[in-house]
Design an enzyme around this catalytic site. Sequence first.
Site, PDB file in Angstrom:
ATOM      1  N   TYR A 125       0.893  -1.153   0.000  1.00 45.84           N
ATOM      2  CA  TYR A 125       0.000   0.000   0.000  1.00 45.84           C
ATOM      3  C   TYR A 125       0.930   1.201   0.000  1.00 45.84           C
ATOM      4  CZ  TYR A 125      -3.244  -3.440   2.065  1.00 45.84           C
ATOM      5  OH  TYR A 125      -3.984  -4.557   2.344  1.00 45.84           O
ATOM      6  N   CYS A 129       1.439   2.951   3.412  1.00 43.86           N
ATOM      7  CA  CYS A 129       1.703   2.141   4.601  1.00 43.86           C
ATOM      8  C   CYS A 129       3.094   2.470   5.127  1.00 43.86           C
ATOM      9  CB  CYS A 129       1.604   0.665   4.220  1.00 43.86           C
ATOM     10  SG  CYS A 129       2.446  -0.464   5.332  1.00 43.86           S
ATOM     11  N   PHE A 178       5.093   0.761   6.970  1.00 46.61           N
ATOM     12  CA  PHE A 178       6.002  -0.373   6.855  1.00 46.61           C
ATOM     13  C   PHE A 178       6.491  -0.533   5.414  1.00 46.61           C
ATOM     14  CE2 PHE A 178       3.266  -1.262  10.527  1.00 46.61           C
ATOM     15  CZ  PHE A 178       4.230  -1.410  11.510  1.00 46.61           C
ATOM     16  N   CYS A 179       5.604  -0.289   4.462  1.00 46.43           N
ATOM     17  CA  CYS A 179       6.007  -0.316   3.054  1.00 46.43           C
ATOM     18  C   CYS A 179       6.943   0.843   2.748  1.00 46.43           C
ATOM     19  CB  CYS A 179       4.775  -0.251   2.155  1.00 46.43           C
ATOM     20  SG  CYS A 179       3.606  -1.613   2.379  1.00 46.43           S
TER      21      CYS A 179
END
Length: 367
Positions: free
Chosen positions: A99, A102, A104-105
């Site tokens: 995403y 996101c 974390f991304c």
Amino acid sequence: PRRLLAPRRAGKMAAAGRAWRVAALLSPWRLRAPRRAYGGAAAATAAVAGAGGGGRLLLGAAFALGGGAGLYLAARQRLREHSAAELPAGRLQLTLYQYKTCPFCSKVRAFLDYHGLPYEIVEVNPIMRKEIKFSSYRKVPILLADAGSPLQLNDSSVIISAIKTYLISKRNSLEEIVSFYPPMKTVTEQGKEVFEYGNKYWLMLDEKETKRVYPVKEVRVEEMKWRKWADDWLVHLISPNVYRTPREALASFDYIVREGKFGTVEGFFAKYMGAVAMFFVSKRLKKRHHLQDNVREDLYEAVNEWVKAIGKHRLFMGGNQPNLADLAVYGVLRVMEGLEAFDDMMVHTKIQPWYQRMEEVIQKAEA
């Protein structure tokens, strides 16, 4: 699995299609030109899933938060595509399922960009998630890596540690390196089975390699400590700050409706129901993580703590260049760019000089 190329432009929510598949934030109060939108903390999904009528809409608004954390939207600025096809034959080829907003991304992208690693991006629909139907692991980011044979890497910190180890050490194949990060099934307090990854903040290096990367033990301990801090604390401050007030939440969804291609009914539900849902989700997260009444203070304290840890005599925690902790903290914070919370953070904390140095060094690496 079939490899899907991301569109060169994330433009105006064309990939999302329907209002209930999108949740995003963009504050109208900008001290600088917006560049990215926001991806929040995990656990919003559960808070919204039982919302009754319109539950699918609200679930869609919350689902993209996360570690499942992140918001599925098309931002104004073009999403840069990194083509793995540009790599010489036989080299590491990477495809990132994500995403866009996101945190974390964003951490993984910051790491790959800084190290100059080309990669393809596949934007995942946060509701249907058809793009990752090949995987039993249903979160993002997922990185498909091919260094001679295809391999799937899960969890942002595992991805970063494994790829960094691979770049440094020439002794082991990527498959062997990934085996050093075994998934372990655990049960949460709510009785839900989840996977944790052992040693995910460690680089699997021999003694000679370790001394080259970490001249003293304290350098390695410090990097691991702050990588974990970014995952366990900093990321959980994002969502409560961005959805802090009804005005901020409504302004965010008003932006989505104005910029997206929605029908009248879809636009109405996306704007009003989504804003209401996210506002109340943020309050649950505030309580869960024991935040102050004014959640901005928690954000300010956290980033100032980070700046203090770097100190006055280092450009980055890594010294003259960012280390993995720098990249993790930067990746989490940059998903707020263009939002009121981000602007407030820049004004009321000491983070700006470090943040601008991070932007410059990553832009230079990309160029």
